[in-house]
Design a protein around this motif. Structure first.
Motif, PDB file in Angstrom:
ATOM      1  N   GLY A  12      26.721  19.615  71.708  1.00 39.23           N
ATOM      2  CA  GLY A  12      26.391  20.830  70.851  1.00 39.23           C
ATOM      3  C   GLY A  12      27.648  22.197  70.991  1.00 39.23           C
ATOM      4  O   GLY A  12      29.059  21.262  71.369  1.00 39.23           O
ATOM      5  N   VAL A  13      27.618  23.537  70.888  1.00 39.14           N
ATOM      6  CA  VAL A  13      28.746  23.960  71.141  1.00 39.14           C
ATOM      7  C   VAL A  13      29.638  24.452  72.467  1.00 39.14           C
ATOM      8  O   VAL A  13      28.458  24.450  73.227  1.00 39.14           O
ATOM      9  CB  VAL A  13      28.037  25.758  70.049  1.00 39.14           C
ATOM     10  CG1 VAL A  13      29.522  26.988  70.223  1.00 39.14           C
ATOM     11  CG2 VAL A  13      27.497  25.380  69.222  1.00 39.14           C
ATOM     12  N   PRO A  14      30.491  24.379  72.500  1.00 40.20           N
ATOM     13  CA  PRO A  14      31.624  24.497  73.612  1.00 40.20           C
ATOM     14  C   PRO A  14      31.338  25.336  74.805  1.00 40.20           C
ATOM     15  O   PRO A  14      31.106  27.088  73.567  1.00 40.20           O
ATOM     16  CB  PRO A  14      33.071  23.981  73.748  1.00 40.20           C
ATOM     17  CG  PRO A  14      32.652  23.735  71.957  1.00 40.20           C
ATOM     18  CD  PRO A  14      31.426  24.141  70.844  1.00 40.20           C
ATOM     19  N   VAL A  15      31.380  25.355  75.801  1.00 42.61           N
ATOM     20  CA  VAL A  15      31.062  26.811  76.273  1.00 42.61           C
ATOM     21  C   VAL A  15      31.826  27.497  76.382  1.00 42.61           C
ATOM     22  O   VAL A  15      33.790  27.108  76.285  1.00 42.61           O
ATOM     23  CB  VAL A  15      30.903  26.360  78.149  1.00 42.61           C
ATOM     24  CG1 VAL A  15      30.895  27.907  78.757  1.00 42.61           C
ATOM     25  CG2 VAL A  15      29.468  25.559  78.322  1.00 42.61           C
ATOM     26  N   GLY A  16      31.925  28.790  75.960  1.00 49.17           N
ATOM     27  CA  GLY A  16      33.081  29.690  75.209  1.00 49.17           C
ATOM     28  C   GLY A  16      33.187  29.640  73.906  1.00 49.17           C
ATOM     29  O   GLY A  16      33.921  30.108  73.479  1.00 49.17           O
ATOM     30  N   GLY A  17      32.529  28.198  73.038  1.00 53.15           N
ATOM     31  CA  GLY A  17      33.074  28.234  71.584  1.00 53.15           C
ATOM     32  C   GLY A  17      32.302  29.751  70.927  1.00 53.15           C
ATOM     33  O   GLY A  17      31.263  30.057  71.598  1.00 53.15           O
ATOM     34  N   GLU A  18      33.139  30.137  69.980  1.00 56.22           N
ATOM     35  CA  GLU A  18      32.017  30.380  68.869  1.00 56.22           C
ATOM     36  C   GLU A  18      32.274  29.903  67.268  1.00 56.22           C
ATOM     37  O   GLU A  18      33.558  28.910  67.253  1.00 56.22           O
ATOM     38  CB  GLU A  18      34.212  32.151  68.262  1.00 56.22           C
ATOM     39  CG  GLU A  18      33.961  32.505  70.020  1.00 56.22           C
ATOM     40  CD  GLU A  18      35.101  33.895  69.168  1.00 56.22           C
ATOM     41  OE1 GLU A  18      35.624  34.044  67.719  1.00 56.22           O
ATOM     42  OE2 GLU A  18      35.985  34.152  70.663  1.00 56.22           O
ATOM     43  N   LEU A  19      31.158  30.694  67.114  1.00 56.17           N
ATOM     44  CA  LEU A  19      30.420  29.575  66.084  1.00 56.17           C
ATOM     45  C   LEU A  19      31.423  29.651  64.913  1.00 56.17           C
ATOM     46  O   LEU A  19      31.366  28.833  63.965  1.00 56.17           O
ATOM     47  CB  LEU A  19      29.057  30.781  65.697  1.00 56.17           C
ATOM     48  CG  LEU A  19      27.834  30.176  66.229  1.00 56.17           C
ATOM     49  CD1 LEU A  19      26.606  30.654  66.144  1.00 56.17           C
ATOM     50  CD2 LEU A  19      27.476  28.493  66.754  1.00 56.17           C
ATOM     51  N   GLY A  75      29.569  20.671  61.583  1.00 55.95           N
ATOM     52  CA  GLY A  75      28.796  19.065  62.703  1.00 55.95           C
ATOM     53  C   GLY A  75      28.252  19.514  63.627  1.00 55.95           C
ATOM     54  O   GLY A  75      27.104  19.528  64.621  1.00 55.95           O
ATOM     55  N   THR A  76      28.866  19.520  64.377  1.00 54.35           N
ATOM     56  CA  THR A  76      28.778  20.194  66.319  1.00 54.35           C
ATOM     57  C   THR A  76      27.594  21.492  65.984  1.00 54.35           C
ATOM     58  O   THR A  76      26.486  21.174  67.016  1.00 54.35           O
ATOM     59  CB  THR A  76      29.915  20.548  66.567  1.00 54.35           C
ATOM     60  OG1 THR A  76      31.059  20.013  66.347  1.00 54.35           O
ATOM     61  CG2 THR A  76      29.685  21.443  67.521  1.00 54.35           C
ATOM     62  N   ILE A  77      27.705  22.415  64.524  1.00 52.39           N
ATOM     63  CA  ILE A  77      26.835  23.526  64.994  1.00 52.39           C
ATOM     64  C   ILE A  77      25.339  22.523  64.665  1.00 52.39           C
ATOM     65  O   ILE A  77      24.161  23.177  65.060  1.00 52.39           O
ATOM     66  CB  ILE A  77      26.865  24.618  64.055  1.00 52.39           C
ATOM     67  CG1 ILE A  77      28.269  25.172  64.419  1.00 52.39           C
ATOM     68  CG2 ILE A  77      26.098  25.632  64.294  1.00 52.39           C
ATOM     69  CD1 ILE A  77      28.801  26.530  63.718  1.00 52.39           C
ATOM     70  N   ALA A  78      25.182  21.891  63.576  1.00 45.44           N
ATOM     71  CA  ALA A  78      24.362  20.808  63.004  1.00 45.44           C
ATOM     72  C   ALA A  78      23.422  20.327  64.566  1.00 45.44           C
ATOM     73  O   ALA A  78      22.616  20.538  64.839  1.00 45.44           O
ATOM     74  CB  ALA A  78      24.338  20.178  61.384  1.00 45.44           C
ATOM     75  N   GLN A  79      23.746  19.978  64.955  1.00 37.70           N
ATOM     76  CA  GLN A  79      23.652  18.834  65.995  1.00 37.70           C
ATOM     77  C   GLN A  79      22.661  19.980  67.333  1.00 37.70           C
ATOM     78  O   GLN A  79      22.091  19.455  67.691  1.00 37.70           O
ATOM     79  CB  GLN A  79      24.669  17.850  66.888  1.00 37.70           C
ATOM     80  CG  GLN A  79      24.339  17.392  67.681  1.00 37.70           C
ATOM     81  CD  GLN A  79      23.377  15.948  67.008  1.00 37.70           C
ATOM     82  OE1 GLN A  79      23.791  15.448  65.727  1.00 37.70           O
ATOM     83  NE2 GLN A  79      22.381  15.319  67.025  1.00 37.70           N
ATOM     84  N   ALA A  80      23.682  21.084  67.633  1.00 40.19           N
ATOM     85  CA  ALA A  80      23.870  21.842  69.006  1.00 40.19           C
ATOM     86  C   ALA A  80      21.952  22.280  68.187  1.00 40.19           C
ATOM     87  O   ALA A  80      20.849  22.551  68.610  1.00 40.19           O
ATOM     88  CB  ALA A  80      24.100  22.544  68.627  1.00 40.19           C
ATOM     89  N   LEU A  81      21.957  22.515  66.881  1.00 41.27           N
ATOM     90  CA  LEU A  81      20.298  23.256  66.789  1.00 41.27           C
ATOM     91  C   LEU A  81      19.557  21.903  66.836  1.00 41.27           C
ATOM     92  O   LEU A  81      17.913  22.588  67.274  1.00 41.27           O
ATOM     93  CB  LEU A  81      20.739  23.739  64.766  1.00 41.27           C
ATOM     94  CG  LEU A  81      19.121  24.153  64.198  1.00 41.27           C
ATOM     95  CD1 LEU A  81      19.094  25.359  64.661  1.00 41.27           C
ATOM     96  CD2 LEU A  81      19.692  24.563  62.365  1.00 41.27           C
TER      97      LEU A  81
END
Length: 198
Positions: free
Chosen positions: A173-180, A186-192
């Protein structure tokens, strides 16, 4: 005029380190010999000592000075959980979370057919025996999210499932403190896909 062969040998030895090319190795060698001979001696002694005393833990395969490492011998840890990681550095990162109190198995690599690393080279038979010992109730696959890491996790999951062992995988998923806007799609899609209810 060529440099002394012992200097060439030192430079070539330093190139064995990851991400160290010929120029970096040369700079390191000159620094150690000219500016930090005491540090060079300490480095040489520490490396020689480590090569002499370190071995692989018989249970988790990480580096240890004893046959069974302190972590595996600790009765306070949850022996029903087994987390599979690629390298000792990955184990250290898992420990830094202070959320996991189970045991580990360190592969010391990942499947990479192009590099000639298959199940035999990773000694997956040893992992399967460890995971099927009766004490382990769940195996958590924490290999890296690279192509090789994913392939390694897939192969291990199939082998363990065939033995009736419960298997889980770290989510992405999106890393802690990360901004979209600075995160790859690919990371955003997996987090979704792996989203959870609140």
């Amino acid at each position: 005029m060529s440099s002394p062969s012992s200097l060439d040998e030192l430079i070539e030895a330093l190139r064995a380190l990851p991400s160290v090319g010929p120029k970096s190795a040369q700079r390191m060698a000159y620094h150690l010999l000219q500016r930090d001979q005491r540090g060079a001696g300490r480095l040489a002694r520490a490396l020689a000592h480590a090569l002499e005393v370190l071995r692989h833990c018989e249970r988790c395969n990480t580096f240890s000075e004893t046959d069974i490492c302190q972590r595996c011998a600790n009765p306070q840890r949850d022996h029903s959980l087994l987390c599979v990681v690629e390298m000792p550095a990955d184990l250290a990162m898992m420990e830094q979370t202070q959320l996991y109190n189970g045991l580990y198995y360190v592969l010391m690599g990942r499947l990479s057919p192009l590099d000639g690393i298959g199940p035999r080279e990773l000694r997956l038979d040893k992992l399967l025996a460890r995971a099927s010992d009766g004490a382990v109730k769940e195996v958590i696959l924490a290999t890296n999210f690279t192509n090789e890491g994913e392939a390694t996790a897939h192969v291990i999951a199939e082998l363990l499932a065939a033995r009736g062992v419960r298997v889980s995988r770290l989510s992405r998923g999106v890393p802690v403190g990360g901004e979209l806007e600075h995160t790859d799609s690919g990371t955003i899609a997996q987090a979704l896909v792996e989203r959870r209810a609140l």
